[in-house]
Design a protein around this motif. Structure first.
Motif, PDB file in Angstrom:
ATOM      1  N   THR A  61       8.868 -19.533  37.739  1.00  0.00           N
ATOM      2  CA  THR A  61       9.237 -20.121  38.965  1.00  0.00           C
ATOM      3  C   THR A  61       8.514 -21.668  38.965  1.00  0.00           C
ATOM      4  OG1 THR A  61       9.920 -18.312  40.347  1.00  0.00           O
ATOM      5  CG2 THR A  61       9.564 -20.259  41.436  1.00  0.00           C
ATOM      6  N   PHE A  62       9.356 -22.967  38.915  1.00  0.00           N
ATOM      7  CA  PHE A  62       8.505 -24.153  38.817  1.00  0.00           C
ATOM      8  C   PHE A  62       8.702 -24.647  40.283  1.00  0.00           C
ATOM      9  CE2 PHE A  62       9.891 -23.035  34.581  1.00  0.00           C
ATOM     10  CZ  PHE A  62       8.836 -23.631  33.920  1.00  0.00           C
ATOM     11  N   ALA A  63       7.727 -25.020  40.798  1.00  0.00           N
ATOM     12  CA  ALA A  63       7.829 -26.110  42.031  1.00  0.00           C
ATOM     13  C   ALA A  63       7.178 -27.249  41.738  1.00  0.00           C
ATOM     14  CB  ALA A  63       6.792 -25.374  43.009  1.00  0.00           C
ATOM     15  N   ALA A  64       8.001 -28.398  41.550  1.00  0.00           N
ATOM     16  CA  ALA A  64       7.476 -29.672  41.234  1.00  0.00           C
ATOM     17  C   ALA A  64       7.356 -30.891  42.163  1.00  0.00           C
ATOM     18  CB  ALA A  64       8.417 -30.132  40.014  1.00  0.00           C
ATOM     19  N   TYR A  65       6.584 -31.768  41.837  1.00  0.00           N
ATOM     20  CA  TYR A  65       6.414 -32.826  42.612  1.00  0.00           C
ATOM     21  C   TYR A  65       6.519 -34.167  41.875  1.00  0.00           C
ATOM     22  CZ  TYR A  65       4.802 -29.643  46.336  1.00  0.00           C
ATOM     23  OH  TYR A  65       4.722 -28.505  47.150  1.00  0.00           O
ATOM     24  N   LYS A  66       6.492 -35.062  42.638  1.00  0.00           N
ATOM     25  CA  LYS A  66       6.660 -36.301  41.526  1.00  0.00           C
ATOM     26  C   LYS A  66       6.041 -37.574  42.301  1.00  0.00           C
ATOM     27  CE  LYS A  66      11.230 -37.867  43.435  1.00  0.00           C
ATOM     28  NZ  LYS A  66      12.713 -37.838  43.168  1.00  0.00           N
ATOM     29  N   SER A  67       5.270 -38.414  41.680  1.00  0.00           N
ATOM     30  CA  SER A  67       4.879 -39.661  42.201  1.00  0.00           C
ATOM     31  C   SER A  67       5.736 -40.557  43.109  1.00  0.00           C
ATOM     32  CB  SER A  67       3.929 -40.400  41.409  1.00  0.00           C
ATOM     33  OG  SER A  67       4.814 -40.814  40.277  1.00  0.00           O
ATOM     34  N   SER A  68       5.681 -41.612  43.722  1.00  0.00           N
ATOM     35  CA  SER A  68       6.396 -42.310  44.450  1.00  0.00           C
ATOM     36  C   SER A  68       7.270 -43.414  43.545  1.00  0.00           C
ATOM     37  CB  SER A  68       5.832 -43.214  45.544  1.00  0.00           C
ATOM     38  OG  SER A  68       4.727 -44.022  44.993  1.00  0.00           O
ATOM     39  N   ASP A  69       6.396 -43.638  42.324  1.00  0.00           N
ATOM     40  CA  ASP A  69       6.876 -44.530  41.345  1.00  0.00           C
ATOM     41  C   ASP A  69       7.780 -43.656  40.229  1.00  0.00           C
ATOM     42  OD1 ASP A  69       4.987 -43.219  39.694  1.00  0.00           O
ATOM     43  OD2 ASP A  69       4.068 -45.390  39.148  1.00  0.00           O
ATOM     44  N   GLU A  70       7.841 -42.279  40.414  1.00  0.00           N
ATOM     45  CA  GLU A  70       8.527 -41.287  39.706  1.00  0.00           C
ATOM     46  C   GLU A  70       8.120 -41.262  38.168  1.00  0.00           C
ATOM     47  OE1 GLU A  70      12.837 -41.254  40.331  1.00  0.00           O
ATOM     48  OE2 GLU A  70      12.661 -41.161  42.473  1.00  0.00           O
ATOM     49  N   GLN A  71       6.802 -41.699  37.905  1.00  0.00           N
ATOM     50  CA  GLN A  71       6.297 -41.870  36.655  1.00  0.00           C
ATOM     51  C   GLN A  71       5.288 -40.857  36.226  1.00  0.00           C
ATOM     52  OE1 GLN A  71       7.573 -44.037  34.179  1.00  0.00           O
ATOM     53  NE2 GLN A  71       8.776 -44.487  36.094  1.00  0.00           N
ATOM     54  N   SER A  72       4.723 -40.081  37.277  1.00  0.00           N
ATOM     55  CA  SER A  72       3.849 -39.131  37.273  1.00  0.00           C
ATOM     56  C   SER A  72       4.444 -37.628  38.012  1.00  0.00           C
ATOM     57  CB  SER A  72       2.507 -39.403  38.047  1.00  0.00           C
ATOM     58  OG  SER A  72       1.866 -40.417  37.465  1.00  0.00           O
ATOM     59  N   HIS A  73       3.993 -36.641  37.479  1.00  0.00           N
ATOM     60  CA  HIS A  73       4.709 -35.446  37.794  1.00  0.00           C
ATOM     61  C   HIS A  73       3.754 -34.292  37.935  1.00  0.00           C
ATOM     62  CE1 HIS A  73       8.212 -37.653  36.184  1.00  0.00           C
ATOM     63  NE2 HIS A  73       8.646 -37.276  37.240  1.00  0.00           N
ATOM     64  N   LEU A  74       3.978 -33.359  38.867  1.00  0.00           N
ATOM     65  CA  LEU A  74       2.816 -32.214  38.739  1.00  0.00           C
ATOM     66  C   LEU A  74       3.793 -31.050  39.106  1.00  0.00           C
ATOM     67  CD1 LEU A  74       1.639 -31.095  41.674  1.00  0.00           C
ATOM     68  CD2 LEU A  74       0.694 -33.170  41.606  1.00  0.00           C
ATOM     69  N   ALA A  75       3.325 -30.019  38.553  1.00  0.00           N
ATOM     70  CA  ALA A  75       4.130 -28.667  38.936  1.00  0.00           C
ATOM     71  C   ALA A  75       3.302 -27.639  38.962  1.00  0.00           C
ATOM     72  CB  ALA A  75       5.442 -28.534  37.948  1.00  0.00           C
ATOM     73  N   PHE A  76       3.581 -26.594  39.844  1.00  0.00           N
ATOM     74  CA  PHE A  76       2.884 -25.181  39.692  1.00  0.00           C
ATOM     75  C   PHE A  76       4.065 -24.530  39.135  1.00  0.00           C
ATOM     76  CE2 PHE A  76       0.478 -27.250  43.003  1.00  0.00           C
ATOM     77  CZ  PHE A  76      -1.093 -27.039  42.729  1.00  0.00           C
ATOM     78  N   VAL A  77       3.523 -23.379  38.307  1.00  0.00           N
ATOM     79  CA  VAL A  77       4.226 -22.451  37.586  1.00  0.00           C
ATOM     80  C   VAL A  77       3.792 -21.166  37.893  1.00  0.00           C
ATOM     81  CG1 VAL A  77       5.597 -21.936  35.419  1.00  0.00           C
ATOM     82  CG2 VAL A  77       4.800 -24.052  35.797  1.00  0.00           C
ATOM     83  N   ASP A  78       4.672 -20.163  38.489  1.00  0.00           N
ATOM     84  CA  ASP A  78       4.470 -18.889  38.687  1.00  0.00           C
ATOM     85  C   ASP A  78       4.970 -18.225  37.440  1.00  0.00           C
ATOM     86  OD1 ASP A  78       3.571 -16.531  40.002  1.00  0.00           O
ATOM     87  OD2 ASP A  78       5.435 -16.230  41.035  1.00  0.00           O
ATOM     88  N   VAL A  79       3.887 -17.492  36.666  1.00  0.00           N
ATOM     89  CA  VAL A  79       4.086 -16.924  35.493  1.00  0.00           C
ATOM     90  C   VAL A  79       4.526 -15.354  35.545  1.00  0.00           C
ATOM     91  CG1 VAL A  79       2.921 -16.286  33.324  1.00  0.00           C
ATOM     92  CG2 VAL A  79       2.413 -18.506  34.491  1.00  0.00           C
ATOM     93  N   PRO A  80       5.171 -14.808  34.913  1.00  0.00           N
ATOM     94  CA  PRO A  80       5.644 -13.430  35.305  1.00  0.00           C
ATOM     95  C   PRO A  80       4.333 -12.483  34.957  1.00  0.00           C
ATOM     96  CG  PRO A  80       6.966 -14.491  33.448  1.00  0.00           C
ATOM     97  CD  PRO A  80       6.128 -15.551  33.601  1.00  0.00           C
ATOM     98  N   ALA A  81       4.459 -11.354  35.769  1.00  0.00           N
ATOM     99  CA  ALA A  81       3.490 -10.261  35.595  1.00  0.00           C
ATOM    100  C   ALA A  81       3.323  -9.924  34.373  1.00  0.00           C
ATOM    101  CB  ALA A  81       3.858  -9.368  36.404  1.00  0.00           C
ATOM    102  N   GLY A  82       2.002  -9.801  33.795  1.00  0.00           N
ATOM    103  CA  GLY A  82       1.557  -9.379  32.747  1.00  0.00           C
ATOM    104  C   GLY A  82       1.638 -10.478  31.477  1.00  0.00           C
ATOM    105  N   ILE A  83       1.763 -11.543  31.881  1.00  0.00           N
ATOM    106  CA  ILE A  83       1.888 -12.528  30.866  1.00  0.00           C
ATOM    107  C   ILE A  83       0.607 -13.640  31.324  1.00  0.00           C
ATOM    108  CG2 ILE A  83       2.944 -14.630  29.897  1.00  0.00           C
ATOM    109  CD1 ILE A  83       4.192 -12.198  29.395  1.00  0.00           C
ATOM    110  N   ILE A  84      -0.269 -13.404  30.274  1.00  0.00           N
ATOM    111  CA  ILE A  84      -1.371 -14.440  30.441  1.00  0.00           C
ATOM    112  C   ILE A  84      -1.438 -15.469  29.425  1.00  0.00           C
ATOM    113  CG2 ILE A  84      -4.096 -14.326  30.362  1.00  0.00           C
ATOM    114  CD1 ILE A  84      -3.997 -11.338  31.401  1.00  0.00           C
ATOM    115  N   PRO A  85      -1.127 -16.715  29.751  1.00  0.00           N
ATOM    116  CA  PRO A  85      -1.146 -17.836  28.973  1.00  0.00           C
ATOM    117  C   PRO A  85      -2.261 -17.957  28.418  1.00  0.00           C
ATOM    118  CG  PRO A  85      -0.188 -18.562  30.972  1.00  0.00           C
ATOM    119  CD  PRO A  85      -0.807 -17.094  31.042  1.00  0.00           C
TER     120      PRO A  85
END
Length: 174
Positions: A61-85
């Motif tokens: 699951t991705f929850a994303a945000y963008k800067s007001s100029d839409e050039q910068s982005h950040l996202a929080f990603v919920d990773v499936p259980a048992g997956i450790i990047p």
């Protein structure tokens, strides 16, 4: 085609469009974006950012945000259980890019251990050239979220990158 078939196809098309509109509205609903992001972790959003979208892809699951100029982005990603990047997964994301062309242009600048929410976290900083030829810097933070492993991704034009701002934002995660 007879009239019944035309009516059936028209009704199916209208129903399909209505479902699509509902899905899009749900994906960009600011309250939903914030709710999903804060299920992953609590944080203080930088003042220049606003909600963008929520996306469920498989068990991610991705929850994303963008800067007001839409050039910068950040996202929080919920990773499936048992997956450790691990480093290989993060480097695969950094180098995998959207094309072989971008793969050759990505460079890992640093990897460091941090503490987020009292747990060890790994921060990887990289640079790549996007499809428009602009140099972007990215931060990938793998940390323990509220319900398991999570990833924070921050992408900004390299000319706008401010390490102190990124560090303050990471420090706000609780």
């Amino acid at each position: 085609m007879n009239n019944k078939m035309i009516i059936y196809l028209s009704m199916t098309l209208m129903f399909g469009m209505a479902v699509l509109v509902i899905l899009i509205q749900n994906a960009i609903n600011p309250e939903r974006v914030n709710a999903v992001a804060h299920r992953i972790a609590d944080f203080d959003l930088p003042p220049d950012y606003q909600t963008d979208y929520v996306l469920d892809v498989g068990n991610y699951t991705f929850a994303a945000y963008k800067s007001s100029d839409e050039q910068s982005h950040l996202a929080f990603v919920d990773v499936p259980a048992g997956i450790i990047p691990d480093d290989a997964v993060i480097e695969g994301h950094v180098y995998g890019g959207w094309s072989r062309h971008s793969q050759r242009r990505a460079t890992v600048l640093s990897t460091e251990e941090r503490s987020v929410r009292g747990q060890p976290a790994t921060l990887t900083i990289s640079e790549r050239v996007n499809g428009e030829g602009r140099l972007y810097r990215s931060a990938y933070l793998v940390f323990e979220g509220h319900h398991g492993t999570a990833v924070l991704i921050i992408n900004q034009p390299a000319t706008q990158w401010n390490k102190d701002t990124v560090d303050r934002f990471i420090g706000s995660i609780r």
